[in-house]
Design a protein around this motif. Structure first.
Motif, short mmCIF file in Angstrom:
data_model
loop_
_atom_site.label_atom_id
_atom_site.label_comp_id
_atom_site.label_asym_id
_atom_site.label_seq_id
_atom_site.Cartn_x
_atom_site.Cartn_y
_atom_site.Cartn_z
N GLY A 233 0.68 -1.29 -0.01
CA GLY A 233 -0.07 -0.20 -0.07
C GLY A 233 0.57 1.29 0.07
O GLY A 233 0.22 2.50 0.10
N MET A 238 2.93 1.80 -5.21
CA MET A 238 2.23 2.36 -6.49
C MET A 238 2.95 2.76 -7.68
O MET A 238 2.55 2.47 -8.50
N ARG A 262 -4.90 1.20 -8.59
CA ARG A 262 -5.57 0.82 -7.37
C ARG A 262 -7.11 0.34 -7.62
O ARG A 262 -7.78 1.19 -8.38
N ASP A 264 -9.71 0.64 -5.73
CA ASP A 264 -10.40 1.68 -5.18
C ASP A 264 -10.31 3.14 -5.91
O ASP A 264 -10.80 4.05 -5.36
N TYR A 265 -9.61 3.01 -7.22
CA TYR A 265 -9.31 4.19 -8.05
C TYR A 265 -10.81 4.72 -8.22
O TYR A 265 -11.65 4.29 -8.93
N TYR A 271 -8.26 8.75 -3.64
CA TYR A 271 -7.29 7.89 -4.86
C TYR A 271 -7.76 8.21 -6.25
O TYR A 271 -8.34 7.28 -6.58
#
Length: 304
Positions: A233, A238, A262, A264-265, A271
């Motif tokens: 994370g 990233m 990600r 959860d983009y 994010y």
């Protein structure tokens, strides 16, 4: 504490005991069986904050793909960075610096490696520690290596003050003349397998028990050891994902790249585009990616 107070009287006995211990049994990493400065430089750069067992496979694969400094110098930087990211070797800047260093050796040194610690520091990304390690292991012409493991050994064994200059003074005074290759390997091995945070004096057959202050007193405290920030994370993870994804595409719009980085983009979320732009801006500053505007849409690609 002065150097004289820290060193044992039987310095020759200390030296012989450590070298004999190392010669009788040590971990057999492949870069310990070579004196090729290119192969050793690759191992040293890869080993920064990466477990040696994981480095071993990556090192072999890297040299299979780029077996010489000339091969690396003429490779595409994007391919080198992608390899680094795929093998989770830490900050991708190291791949970029290693590639630049190879080009320097070709262009500025006629393909010949600098041999001294001072000369090696002229290479991109090669600091005092790495320069000294390469000089020691490739040319047997370095100073004593002083890493975290060595500091722990000297602090415990000879009650050396927790001071960088004190560690360097004692380490260099202990190292036998003309034996930086075997000595530096041996004392780092001692710190890695015997004098760990939780010492293994008996199990590892530590050769310095009869001289060791910590062994005699039972006080095995040591200087604080820095810990690696969590990778999962992290921004570093990233960045690696961005590089890995972009190597598969000529270019990607932000909203196509983001969900791949990600799950959860969300374009306008925490994010989202702004977060991704900052990540890409960092990578652009490092010379690893490029961004462009097409009809009001931002796209990203690896720098070629």
């Amino acid at each position: 504490m002065t150097e004289a107070a820290a060193l044992p009287e039987d310095t020759d006995g200390v030296r012989v005991a450590l070298i004999d211990w190392y010669a009788s049994d040590h971990r057999d990493f492949p870069w310990r069986r070579t004196t090729d400065p290119y192969e050793i430089l690759v191992s040293e750069v890869m080993s920064q904050q990466t477990q040696l067992e994981r480095v071993e496979k990556a090192w072999a694969a890297f040299l299979d793909r780029w077996p010489t400094v000339s091969a690396l110098a003429t490779a595409e930087r994007g391919a080198v960075v992608a390899f680094w990211s795929d093998h989770r070797l830490g900050y991708n800047n190291r791949a970029k610096y290693l590639h630049t260093a190879a080009q320097q050796i070709l262009d500025e040194h006629d393909g010949e490696f600098p041999a001294s610690p001072t000369a090696l520091q002229s290479l991109q990304g090669v600091g005092p520690y790495t320069a000294n390690a390469v000089a020691s292991f490739a040319f047997n012409d370095g100073d004593a290596v002083v890493d975290t493991n060595v500091k722990r050994v000297l602090y415990r064994a000879f009650d050396v003050a927790d001071d960088d200059s004190a560690f360097e003074d004692v380490a260099n005074a202990l190292m036998p003349d003309g034996k930086s290759r075997v000595w530096n390997n041996a004392i780092m091995e001692l710190g890695s397998v015997a004098c760990q945070k939780k010492p293994r004096c008996e199990d590892a057959g530590c050769p310095w028990r009869e001289w060791c202050h910590a062994y005699q007193t039972g006080d095995f405290t040591a200087p604080d050891v820095p810990t690696q920030p969590s990778f999962e994370g992290s921004r570093r993870q990233m960045r690696g994902r961005v590089i890995s994804i972009l190597k598969e595409y000529d270019e990607l719009p932000l909203d196509s790249l983001g969900p791949r980085v990600r799950v959860d983009y969300s374009p306008d979320g925490e994010y989202g585009r702004e977060w991704l732009r900052e990540l890409l801006s960092d990578l652009e500053a490092d010379g690893l990616v490029e961004t462009d505007e097409h009809d009001g849409e931002t796209t990203a690609q690896l720098r070629r």
